[in-house]
Design a protein around this motif. Sequence first.
Motif, PDB file in Angstrom:
ATOM      1  N   ASP A 140     -41.270   1.991  70.047  1.00 22.21           N
ATOM      2  CA  ASP A 140     -42.195   0.862  69.918  1.00 22.21           C
ATOM      3  C   ASP A 140     -41.541  -0.390  69.337  1.00 22.21           C
ATOM      4  O   ASP A 140     -42.217  -1.412  69.143  1.00 22.21           O
ATOM      5  CB  ASP A 140     -43.376   1.257  69.018  1.00 22.21           C
ATOM      6  CG  ASP A 140     -44.213   2.381  69.620  1.00 22.21           C
ATOM      7  OD1 ASP A 140     -44.249   2.487  70.860  1.00 22.21           O
ATOM      8  OD2 ASP A 140     -44.816   3.139  68.839  1.00 22.21           O
ATOM      9  N   ALA A 141     -40.251  -0.306  69.034  1.00 19.93           N
ATOM     10  CA  ALA A 141     -39.607  -1.368  68.255  1.00 19.93           C
ATOM     11  C   ALA A 141     -39.704  -2.738  68.930  1.00 19.93           C
ATOM     12  O   ALA A 141     -40.041  -3.741  68.289  1.00 19.93           O
ATOM     13  CB  ALA A 141     -38.148  -1.007  67.988  1.00 19.93           C
ATOM     14  N   VAL A 142     -39.407  -2.791  70.228  1.00 13.31           N
ATOM     15  CA  VAL A 142     -39.396  -4.092  70.910  1.00 13.31           C
ATOM     16  C   VAL A 142     -40.810  -4.658  70.994  1.00 13.31           C
ATOM     17  O   VAL A 142     -41.031  -5.848  70.754  1.00 13.31           O
ATOM     18  CB  VAL A 142     -38.752  -3.975  72.302  1.00 13.31           C
ATOM     19  CG1 VAL A 142     -38.845  -5.300  73.049  1.00 13.31           C
ATOM     20  CG2 VAL A 142     -37.294  -3.543  72.179  1.00 13.31           C
ATOM     21  N   ASP A 143     -41.785  -3.810  71.327  1.00 14.88           N
ATOM     22  CA  ASP A 143     -43.169  -4.283  71.382  1.00 14.88           C
ATOM     23  C   ASP A 143     -43.633  -4.790  70.017  1.00 14.88           C
ATOM     24  O   ASP A 143     -44.313  -5.821  69.918  1.00 14.88           O
ATOM     25  CB  ASP A 143     -44.092  -3.163  71.858  1.00 14.88           C
ATOM     26  CG  ASP A 143     -43.933  -2.859  73.344  1.00 14.88           C
ATOM     27  OD1 ASP A 143     -43.438  -3.745  74.083  1.00 14.88           O
ATOM     28  OD2 ASP A 143     -44.296  -1.752  73.759  1.00 14.88           O
ATOM     29  N   GLY A 146     -29.208  -1.313  74.731  1.00 12.42           N
ATOM     30  CA  GLY A 146     -30.424  -1.343  75.543  1.00 12.42           C
ATOM     31  C   GLY A 146     -31.519  -2.184  74.917  1.00 12.42           C
ATOM     32  O   GLY A 146     -32.191  -2.962  75.599  1.00 12.42           O
ATOM     33  N   VAL A 147     -31.691  -2.027  73.604  1.00 10.86           N
ATOM     34  CA  VAL A 147     -32.718  -2.803  72.907  1.00 10.86           C
ATOM     35  C   VAL A 147     -32.371  -4.285  72.933  1.00 10.86           C
ATOM     36  O   VAL A 147     -33.228  -5.139  73.198  1.00 10.86           O
ATOM     37  CB  VAL A 147     -32.883  -2.300  71.459  1.00 10.86           C
ATOM     38  CG1 VAL A 147     -33.777  -3.251  70.659  1.00 10.86           C
ATOM     39  CG2 VAL A 147     -33.467  -0.898  71.452  1.00 10.86           C
ATOM     40  N   MET A 155     -29.926  -5.536  65.050  1.00 13.90           N
ATOM     41  CA  MET A 155     -28.779  -5.024  64.319  1.00 13.90           C
ATOM     42  C   MET A 155     -28.660  -3.521  64.479  1.00 13.90           C
ATOM     43  O   MET A 155     -29.662  -2.813  64.676  1.00 13.90           O
ATOM     44  CB  MET A 155     -28.880  -5.401  62.840  1.00 13.90           C
ATOM     45  CG  MET A 155     -29.222  -6.880  62.597  1.00 13.90           C
ATOM     46  SD  MET A 155     -28.085  -8.030  63.411  1.00 13.90           S
ATOM     47  CE  MET A 155     -26.650  -7.873  62.360  1.00 13.90           C
ATOM     48  N   GLY A 156     -27.429  -3.031  64.347  1.00 10.90           N
ATOM     49  CA  GLY A 156     -27.161  -1.650  64.713  1.00 10.90           C
ATOM     50  C   GLY A 156     -27.394  -0.617  63.648  1.00 10.90           C
ATOM     51  O   GLY A 156     -27.675   0.544  63.963  1.00 10.90           O
TER      52      GLY A 156
END
Length: 358
Positions: free
Chosen positions: A344-347, A283-284, A304-305
């Motif tokens: 919040d990671a993508v932002d 998704g990310v 990365m996973g």
Amino acid sequence: MEGSNTVPRELTHPVSVGGVQVGGGAPVSVQSMCTTDTADAEATLAQIGRLADAGCEIVRVAVPSAGVLDGFERICAASPLPVVADIHFDHRLAIEACRRGAAALRVNPGNIGSWERVDAVIDEAGAAGIPIRIGVNAGSLDPAFAEREDLTQVEKLVGSASSFVEHFRERGFADVVLSAKAHGVLTTVEVNRALSRELPEVPLHVGVTEAGTARQGTVKNAAAVGALLMEGIGDTMRLSLTADPVEEVNVAWDLLSAVDLRRLRPELVSCPTCGRCQWDLMGVAAEVERRLADVRAPITVAVMGCVVNGPGEAAGADIGLAGGRGQALLFAGGEPLRKVSEADAVDELFAEIKRRFS
């Protein structure tokens, strides 16, 4: 590439399509073709605008009848990209397209008719100072080669293409780009390898014709054109897809980036996920890919996973995320920057991209 028989692109004769140089060591240029009715100049120009925004550098439009010539003229006058007139069967349309503002012609002498008609097109293009792409397809060959049972399909394509180039030379016309296309990967590769050996000075337009829909067409074009590009073969390209032509441009730039020839936009590096993954990697990665479409910077972004495929594995990336349970590590150049929440990671990633690379 070490150990390969690469062909220097500088050997090819430079040809100017509008303001875009093809051959002579110029960067491999990206082309596509409009799917609109050329008589509808407004719709065609709107599509050309979308193609230009995606990174298209040369656009081709169909000129199937005299009824579209007024629209074609308006398109040429207003287009942000050089416009190539795609002509089949009727040499009079090619002559008129030269007079209406075409930056280049694409013709197949095998279906134009007599040599007298081909010569009339050559003379008009010469008078207008525009190049011609000689386009040879498996389905429309020089009759002298098409019916010979002693020749393979590759030999027929190469023989037809070479004979057409020779005729243009005899006519005193040197500003040609050559394409010989088939729908098969191996045929495409073998034909263009042979042409690069036999006619090393002629710029080649490469691509797989009738490659199929987005998924299959992307695979076939990547396999054939990717192999050719890595051997130094190909000066301009159209990756045909049964899809929105903007997708052709997107795939072309992705391919040029993958073989380290040209970078226009970011490259996304992401691992395939496994049982160690403890966050929504797929998704990310999909969201990052979607948002990267609006970024115009030749950077590498990693998603990365886990700690196994984390900052160390993606040390060559300019910036990236490595996820864990409920959080992710934001890193740049293999060095940790800070931990952020998964929500919040993508932002956070894109805020850092804007700060560093805008």
